[in-house]
Design an enzyme around this catalytic site. Structure first.
Site, short mmCIF file in Angstrom:
data_model
loop_
_atom_site.label_atom_id
_atom_site.label_comp_id
_atom_site.label_asym_id
_atom_site.label_seq_id
_atom_site.Cartn_x
_atom_site.Cartn_y
_atom_site.Cartn_z
N GLY A 155 0.00 -2.88 0.03
CA GLY A 155 1.27 -2.45 -0.56
C GLY A 155 1.96 -1.49 0.39
N GLN B 270 7.81 4.58 3.59
CA GLN B 270 6.70 4.65 4.54
C GLN B 270 7.09 4.10 5.92
OE1 GLN B 270 3.81 2.85 1.52
NE2 GLN B 270 2.49 4.15 2.76
N CYS C 130 -4.07 4.78 1.50
CA CYS C 130 -2.63 4.72 1.72
C CYS C 130 -2.39 4.62 3.22
CB CYS C 130 -1.98 5.99 1.17
SG CYS C 130 -0.20 6.04 1.37
N LEU C 131 -1.48 3.72 3.62
CA LEU C 131 -1.20 3.56 5.05
C LEU C 131 -0.61 4.82 5.66
CD1 LEU C 131 0.14 -0.11 5.17
CD2 LEU C 131 -2.15 0.73 5.72
N HIS D 114 0.90 3.13 -7.61
CA HIS D 114 0.78 3.85 -6.34
C HIS D 114 2.08 3.74 -5.54
CE1 HIS D 114 -1.63 4.81 -2.50
NE2 HIS D 114 -0.43 4.45 -2.06
N GLU D 115 2.63 2.51 -5.47
CA GLU D 115 3.85 2.31 -4.66
C GLU D 115 5.08 2.93 -5.34
OE1 GLU D 115 3.30 1.49 -1.76
OE2 GLU D 115 1.31 0.65 -2.03
N HIS E 8 5.40 6.45 -4.57
CA HIS E 8 6.02 6.72 -3.26
C HIS E 8 7.54 6.86 -3.39
CE1 HIS E 8 2.93 6.57 -0.21
NE2 HIS E 8 2.43 5.43 -0.66
NI NI Z 1 0.58 4.56 -0.21
#
Ligand code: NI
Length: 173
Positions: free
Chosen positions: A46, A51, A94-95, A136-137, A140
């Protein structure tokens, strides 16, 4: 299409609240394509636009395993309209916080309204990994990170580590 550089903790961009997408034009479609490319390259399941440095309410998800055909899903202006009382726990990463994982408890099911990649209004009832990933997304988009859902002690340790890494990465002048 291009792979975009990822925004990494403690970059303040990650704390910015993203703006709704007004028009699903070619710019948004190109952005979604770049986000998929960036996410597959990382690899991750995701990614939110912030990001890659774009403060718009757009996210991409693909939960297909490596041996399965790709299942790209675009969520534009997603909104959680209902959350279950039942909770579930997943180990999240998380990236933007590479190589850090922690268990997070969230509602097990969520109903989400959004616009898809073709500009069509959609509503889904998500469960399992998709429910966790969507929450989660969507976090963000509101400047919230999964580490905000763990203990302050653990969070402070992670933030401190990434601040040090960022300092070490900074070019000497
Ligand atoms: Ni993340």
């Amino acid at each position: 299409m291009s792979i975009k550089p990822l925004v990494i903790l403690p970059d303040p961009l990650l704390r910015q609240v993203s703006e709704p997408v007004a028009n699903i034009d070619s710019r948004i479609k190109d952005l979604a394509r770049d986000m998929f490319e960036t996410m597959y390259d990382a690899p991750g399941i995701g990614l939110a636009a912030i990001q890659v440095g774009v403060p718009l309410r757009l996210l991409v998800i693909d939960l297909a395993r490596e041996d399965e055909p790709k299942q790209p899903q675009v969520f534009i202006n997603p909104q959680i309209v209902e959350s279950s009382d039942e909770r579930s726990v997943y180990e999240e990463g998380c990236l933007s916080i590479p190589d850090y994982y922690a268990e997070v408890e969230r509602p097990a099911n969520v109903r989400v309204q959004f616009i898809d990649g073709n500009g069509k209004d959609q509503e889904i009832l998500a469960d399992g990994l998709l429910a966790t990933c969507l929450q989660h997304e969507i976090d963000h988009l509101n400047g919230v990170l999964f580490i905000d859902h763990i203990s302050k002690l653990k969070r402070d340790m992670v933030v401190k580590k990434f601040k040090k890494l960022a300092r070490d990465r900074a070019p000497a002048v």
